[in-house]
Design a protein around this motif. Structure first.
Motif, short mmCIF file in Angstrom:
data_model
loop_
_atom_site.label_atom_id
_atom_site.label_comp_id
_atom_site.label_asym_id
_atom_site.label_seq_id
_atom_site.Cartn_x
_atom_site.Cartn_y
_atom_site.Cartn_z
N HIS A 3 2.78 3.24 9.50
CA HIS A 3 4.23 2.98 9.60
C HIS A 3 4.76 3.39 10.97
CE1 HIS A 3 8.49 2.87 8.64
NE2 HIS A 3 8.58 4.09 9.12
N PHE A 4 4.38 4.58 11.40
CA PHE A 4 4.93 5.11 12.65
C PHE A 4 4.50 4.27 13.85
CE2 PHE A 4 5.05 7.86 16.37
CZ PHE A 4 6.32 8.40 16.26
N PHE A 5 3.23 3.88 13.88
CA PHE A 5 2.71 3.21 15.07
C PHE A 5 2.81 1.68 15.03
CE2 PHE A 5 0.43 7.32 15.28
CZ PHE A 5 0.79 7.69 16.56
N LEU A 6 2.80 1.08 13.82
CA LEU A 6 2.77 -0.38 13.73
C LEU A 6 4.04 -1.00 13.15
CD1 LEU A 6 -0.90 -1.06 12.55
CD2 LEU A 6 0.02 -1.16 14.87
N LEU A 7 4.59 -0.40 12.10
CA LEU A 7 5.69 -1.05 11.38
C LEU A 7 7.08 -0.58 11.79
CD1 LEU A 7 4.15 -1.08 7.79
CD2 LEU A 7 4.23 -2.94 9.46
N ARG A 8 7.22 0.67 12.14
CA ARG A 8 8.53 1.23 12.47
C ARG A 8 9.28 0.42 13.53
NH1 ARG A 8 9.94 4.92 16.28
NH2 ARG A 8 7.73 5.14 16.77
N PRO A 9 8.61 -0.03 14.60
CA PRO A 9 9.33 -0.81 15.62
C PRO A 9 9.83 -2.16 15.12
CG PRO A 9 7.30 0.12 16.51
CD PRO A 9 7.23 0.26 15.03
N LEU A 10 9.28 -2.64 13.98
CA LEU A 10 9.65 -3.96 13.48
C LEU A 10 10.85 -3.92 12.54
CD1 LEU A 10 6.07 -5.29 12.58
CD2 LEU A 10 7.32 -5.60 14.74
N PRO A 22 5.05 11.59 2.90
CA PRO A 22 3.82 11.96 3.61
C PRO A 22 3.85 13.38 4.16
CG PRO A 22 4.42 9.73 4.17
CD PRO A 22 5.57 10.28 3.37
N ALA A 23 4.99 13.78 4.73
CA ALA A 23 5.10 15.14 5.29
C ALA A 23 4.97 16.18 4.19
CB ALA A 23 6.43 15.29 6.02
N LEU A 24 5.68 16.00 3.08
CA LEU A 24 5.61 16.96 1.98
C LEU A 24 4.20 17.04 1.41
CD1 LEU A 24 8.90 16.08 0.03
CD2 LEU A 24 8.44 18.18 1.32
N PHE A 76 0.83 -1.20 0.00
CA PHE A 76 0.00 0.00 0.00
C PHE A 76 0.87 1.25 0.00
CE2 PHE A 76 -2.77 3.26 1.72
CZ PHE A 76 -3.95 3.02 1.04
N THR A 77 2.01 1.18 0.65
CA THR A 77 2.96 2.30 0.66
C THR A 77 3.35 2.69 -0.75
OG1 THR A 77 3.90 1.69 2.81
CG2 THR A 77 5.30 2.98 1.33
N ILE A 78 3.65 1.72 -1.59
CA ILE A 78 4.06 2.00 -2.95
C ILE A 78 2.91 2.62 -3.74
CG2 ILE A 78 4.88 0.98 -5.10
CD1 ILE A 78 6.95 1.08 -2.83
N THR A 102 -0.59 5.82 5.38
CA THR A 102 0.72 5.17 5.25
C THR A 102 1.67 5.65 6.33
OG1 THR A 102 0.58 4.78 2.86
CG2 THR A 102 2.78 4.98 3.80
N GLY A 103 1.74 6.95 6.51
CA GLY A 103 2.62 7.50 7.54
C GLY A 103 2.21 7.09 8.94
N LEU A 104 0.92 7.12 9.22
CA LEU A 104 0.43 6.77 10.56
C LEU A 104 0.66 5.30 10.88
CD1 LEU A 104 -2.95 8.76 10.57
CD2 LEU A 104 -0.87 9.32 11.85
#
Length: 209
Positions: free
Chosen positions: A96-103, A122-124, A52-54, A92-94
């Motif tokens: 990633h930050f809360f679920l995937l980033r720690p993995l 996402p920020a831009l 989904f990110t892509i 995607t950003g949310l």
């Protein structure tokens, strides 16, 4: 108009650059969620598009490119593209930050690609939407497309997962997590999309550009 065009051009350039970098890494055999036994190149590329990110980065790249050429661009199809992209990249950003980033434990180019796709783009995109719009652009058809897309994506991923035993994100792996957990996650993701769409619809009416 010049500032708007420049910002959208920057967003498109970063999104395209991130997508190209990630594709190159996949071709070389690297991936965001690394497999112990790398599949064939064709399979890796198909799986890349399944993320989904892509997809959300691709929508942002296209919409931003069009806005760089014409910051006031409009039309039913464009409104659907724009809203789906901004909602998708926000989620995607949310996620990633809360679920995937720690993995993830990435290094080098993989780390750069990950941060570009999940944080910088996402920020831009969100800053550009808030600062430059264009608005109003959120209408019923755009909302329907923006909600139908992730639901269709979830259905396809779960069906394909049953046949291939591969899932782009660990929280969708019902073999490991169980159907109960996956159903809860799917409902939560759908609710998140609904909430984000509602937020952008509200902001679309209140903000001025």
């Amino acid at each position: 108009m010049r500032k708007s065009s420049a910002w959208h051009a920057l967003t498109a350039a970063v999104a395209i650059g991130a997508l190209v970098l990630q594709t190159a890494l996949v071709i070389e055999g690297a991936s965001v969620l690394v497999d112990e036994n790398p599949p064939t190149l064709a399979t890796r590329l198909i799986r890349l598009v399944a993320y989904f990110t892509i997809q959300s980065n691709l929508l942002i790249a296209i919409a931003s490119f069009l806005l760089a050429r014409d910051p006031s661009r409009d039309g039913t199809r464009f409104r659907s593209l724009r809203l789906a992209g901004i909602v998708g990249i926000t989620v995607t950003g949310l996620v990633h930050f809360f679920l995937l980033r720690p993995l993830l434990d990435l290094e080098g180019a993989s780390y750069v690609a990950d941060k570009l796709l999940h944080m910088v783009v996402p920020a831009l995109a969100v800053i550009g939407w808030i600062a430059f719009g264009p608005r109003p652009r959120v209408e019923r058809r755009a909302i329907e497309v923006s909600l139908a897309w992730p639901i269709a994506w979830l259905v396809v991923i779960l069906v394909a997962g049953a046949a291939t035993d591969w899932f782009p994100y660990p929280f969708l792996d019902y073999d490991e997590k169980g159907w109960g957990s996956v159903i809860v996650v799917c409902v939560a993701i759908t609710a998140l999309f609904g909430a984000v769409i509602a937020l952008y619809r509200y902001a679309d009416r209140k903000l001025r550009t």
